[in-house]
Design a protein around this motif. Structure first.
Motif, mmCIF file in Angstrom:
data_model
loop_
_atom_site.group_PDB
_atom_site.id
_atom_site.type_symbol
_atom_site.label_atom_id
_atom_site.label_comp_id
_atom_site.label_asym_id
_atom_site.label_seq_id
_atom_site.Cartn_x
_atom_site.Cartn_y
_atom_site.Cartn_z
ATOM 1 N N GLU A 131 0.832 -1.200 0.000
ATOM 2 C CA GLU A 131 0.000 0.000 0.000
ATOM 3 C C GLU A 131 0.869 1.255 0.000
ATOM 4 O O GLU A 131 0.582 2.227 -0.686
ATOM 5 C CB GLU A 131 -0.907 0.016 1.241
ATOM 6 N N ARG A 132 1.926 1.215 0.787
ATOM 7 C CA ARG A 132 2.793 2.395 0.890
ATOM 8 C C ARG A 132 3.496 2.684 -0.429
ATOM 9 O O ARG A 132 3.727 3.851 -0.774
ATOM 10 C CB ARG A 132 3.811 2.186 2.015
ATOM 11 N N GLU A 133 3.822 1.624 -1.162
ATOM 12 C CA GLU A 133 4.464 1.827 -2.451
ATOM 13 C C GLU A 133 3.583 2.632 -3.391
ATOM 14 O O GLU A 133 4.077 3.341 -4.271
ATOM 15 C CB GLU A 133 4.801 0.471 -3.102
ATOM 16 N N GLY A 134 2.297 2.534 -3.205
ATOM 17 C CA GLY A 134 1.369 3.256 -4.068
ATOM 18 C C GLY A 134 1.260 4.740 -3.753
ATOM 19 O O GLY A 134 0.473 5.441 -4.384
ATOM 20 N N GLY A 135 2.018 5.198 -2.781
ATOM 21 C CA GLY A 135 1.977 6.611 -2.409
ATOM 22 C C GLY A 135 1.858 6.769 -0.922
ATOM 23 O O GLY A 135 1.175 5.969 -0.267
ATOM 24 N N HIS A 136 2.543 7.776 -0.365
ATOM 25 C CA HIS A 136 2.464 7.978 1.070
ATOM 26 C C HIS A 136 2.705 9.436 1.419
ATOM 27 O O HIS A 136 3.182 10.217 0.587
ATOM 28 C CB HIS A 136 3.456 7.072 1.809
ATOM 29 N N ILE A 137 2.375 9.809 2.652
ATOM 30 C CA ILE A 137 2.547 11.178 3.120
ATOM 31 C C ILE A 137 4.048 11.450 3.275
ATOM 32 O O ILE A 137 4.767 10.649 3.890
ATOM 33 C CB ILE A 137 1.838 11.392 4.468
ATOM 34 N N ALA A 138 4.489 12.576 2.722
ATOM 35 C CA ALA A 138 5.905 12.929 2.818
ATOM 36 C C ALA A 138 6.321 13.006 4.284
ATOM 37 O O ALA A 138 5.575 13.498 5.132
ATOM 38 C CB ALA A 138 6.151 14.274 2.122
ATOM 39 N N ASP A 139 7.509 12.512 4.573
ATOM 40 C CA ASP A 139 8.096 12.548 5.916
ATOM 41 C C ASP A 139 7.376 11.661 6.934
ATOM 42 O O ASP A 139 7.637 11.766 8.138
ATOM 43 C CB ASP A 139 8.155 13.984 6.482
ATOM 44 N N SER A 140 6.452 10.837 6.473
ATOM 45 C CA SER A 140 5.849 9.881 7.414
ATOM 46 C C SER A 140 6.806 8.704 7.592
ATOM 47 O O SER A 140 7.644 8.439 6.727
ATOM 48 C CB SER A 140 4.506 9.379 6.883
ATOM 49 N N ILE A 141 6.696 8.045 8.734
ATOM 50 C CA ILE A 141 7.496 6.834 8.915
ATOM 51 C C ILE A 141 6.579 5.626 8.727
ATOM 52 O O ILE A 141 5.360 5.720 8.900
ATOM 53 C CB ILE A 141 8.196 6.780 10.300
#
Lengths: 177, 200
Positions: free
Chosen positions: A123-133
Motif C-alpha cells: 500500500e505504501r508503495e502506491g503513495g504515502h505522506i511525505a516525511d511519514s514513517i
C-alpha cells in the motif's frame, strides 16, 4: 516482543470512534466489526488472559471468534462495559481524531508531529505522506519504543480500522513508559 | 479438516472401536490452524489433500474419483478448486445402501448452506478473485451438482454450531467461564500486566 505483548490484556471490542471518545486507559482497541480475529491473532498473545470491554452481548461473539483461531484465554469482561467508568473519569483515556486538512495546517505551522503509516508495504508503495514513517501494524508492538516521545504521534492507514488499533497501541504504551 | 485439539477425535474413534488411519484436509486455511499434523503424530494417520496441493510434509494427493474404501464405506474425492485452488470434496457411500448413489458429501470450504466458499482469499498466493470464482462456478456445476443427489446431506467445514460442538472448551467458556468482572478486578488485571512489562 514478549515484554510488549504481556500487558495487552484489556481488549476493547467497540468501534474505533467509540474508543477514541472514551476508553479505559491501558486497553487496546480491535473493533469486532472488522477483521477482528486476524488482528487479534497478530497482536495479542494466545497464552495471556484477556478481559473484554464492549457492548452487552458482544463479548460472546468476540470469545467465539477468538476461540476459532485458538485463543481460549478470554477470562471475562468488564461488567456494564464503559458504564463502569461513569464515576471514574480519571481512568478514561481518549484519542484525538484529526482530519487531513488539520494535520496539514499543523505541519505548516511547524507543530512537531510524527506521522506513522501503519499500512502494508505494498500500500505504501502506491503513495504515502511525505516525511511519514512506516510501521506496518503487524510489526507495531516491536517498534513502539522507537516512536518519539517529544512529539505528537499521528497514525493513519487507508480506511480507519487499523489506525484505530494502532492509536490504541501507542496510548497503551504511554502507560508503561 | 480436523480441529487442532485432536483428543476428541481419538476418543470418539476409541469409543467406536475404530482406529484413525486417514486424515483428509479439504483445503488449506489462512486464518486458523488445522490438526492434521497432530493426528498424524498421535495416531500415525496418512494425510490426504487435493492433488494440486504442495506441502512440506508427506501427503497423498487426491484426484477426481480417487477411492478410499473400508468396510461398507467408500469415499470418493472430487477436486473442486474455487475457495482455494486445492479444495476438494468427498462423496461418502454406504455400500449397504447403494454402491452408485452417495449418501452424503463433505464439502469442505466449497459449499455451505445458502452460500459458497469465498473465492477472494487467494491474493497472497497470486490468485485473483475472478479466477477463483470462475473455478468455483465450474466445480459446483461440473463436480457437485451432477454427482450429489438432492437428498444427500452436505457437511461443510465451518459453522458456528459445528464449531461449538467440536470445541467443548469453547462452549464451556461461553456458558460458564466468561464472567463479568468489576472495574476493580479489571484494573487489577491491567496493572498486574503493566508491572510484568516493566520488569522484563
Amino acid at each position: 516482543m514478549p515484554g510488549a505483548t504481556q500487558e495487552l490484556k484489556l481488549l476493547d471490542i467497540r468501534e474505533g470512534d467509540d474508543f477514541a471518545g472514551a476508553h479505559l486507559q491501558g486497553s487496546i482497541n480491535i473493533d469486532l466489526d472488522g477483521k477482528f480475529a486476524s488482528w487479534a491473532g497478530a497482536l495479542l498473545a494466545h497464552d495471556r488472559p484477556i478481559v473484554l470491554i464492549g457492548a452487552p452481548g458482544s463479548q460472546q461473539e468476540a470469545t467465539m471468534r477468538l476461540g476459532r483461531i485458538g485463543y481460549d484465554n478470554v477470562v471475562g469482561y468488564l461488567a456494564d462495559g464503559m458504564m463502569a467508568l461513569a464515576r471514574s473519569p480519571h481512568l478514561v483515556g481518549r484519542v484525538q481524531r484529526i482530519t487531513a486538512l488539520s494535520l496539514h495546517e499543523q505541519r505548516q505551522e511547524n507543530v512537531p508531529i510524527c506521522i506513522v503509516d501503519v499500512r502494508s508495504a505494498s500500500e505504501r508503495e502506491g503513495g504515502h505522506i511525505a516525511d511519514s514513517i512506516h510501521v506496518p501494524l503487524p510489526q507495531m508492538l516491536r517498534h513502539l519504543d522507537e516512536l518519539p516521545r517529544d512529539q505528537k504521534i499521528v497514525v493513519h492507514c487507508a480506511g480507519g480500522y487499523r489506525s484505530a488499533v494502532a492509536a490504541s497501541l501507542t496510548c497503551d504504551a504511554k502507560l508503561w513508559r | 479438516m480436523p480441529t487442532r485439539d485432536v483428543d476428541h477425535y481419538i476418543a470418539d474413534a476409541e469409543a467406536q472401536g475404530l482406529k484413525i488411519r486417514h486424515v483428509f484436509l479439504t483445503h488449506f486455511h489462512a486464518d486458523f490452524v488445522a490438526g492434521h499434523l497432530e493426528l498424524r503424530d498421535r495416531v500415525g494417520a496418512e494425510i490426504h489433500l487435493g492433488a494440486s496441493a504442495t506441502t512440506q510434509y508427506a501427503a497423498t494427493g487426491m484426484h477426481d474419483n480417487d477411492v478410499l474404501a473400508f468396510g461398507n464405506v467408500r469415499l470418493v474425492t472430487l477436486e473442486t478448486p474455487g475457495h482455494t485452488p486445492e479444495s476438494m470434496c468427498i462423496l461418502s457411500y454406504d455400500l449397504e445402501q447403494s454402491d452408485s448413489t452417495p449418501q452424503a458429501v463433505l464439502t469442505g470450504g466449497t459449499l455451505f448452506i445458502g452460500d459458497v466458499g469465498r473465492p477472494d482469499l487467494g491474493a497472497s498466493i497470486g490468485w485473483t478473485a475472478d479466477d477463483l470464482a470462475s473455478l468455483l462456478y465450474d466445480s459446483l456445476h461440473t463436480k457437485l451438482l451432477p454427482n450429489v443427489p438432492d437428498e444427500a446431506p452436505s457437511y461443510f467445514s465451518y459453522d458456528a454450531e459445528m464449531n461449538t460442538r467440536e470445541r467443548p472448551t469453547l462452549e464451556q467458556s461461553l456458558g460458564e467461564g466468561l464472567v463479568a468482572l468489576s472495574l476493580m478486578e479489571t484494573l487489577a488485571r491491567r496493572d498486574a500486566g503493566a508491572q510484568t512489562a516493566r520488569h522484563t
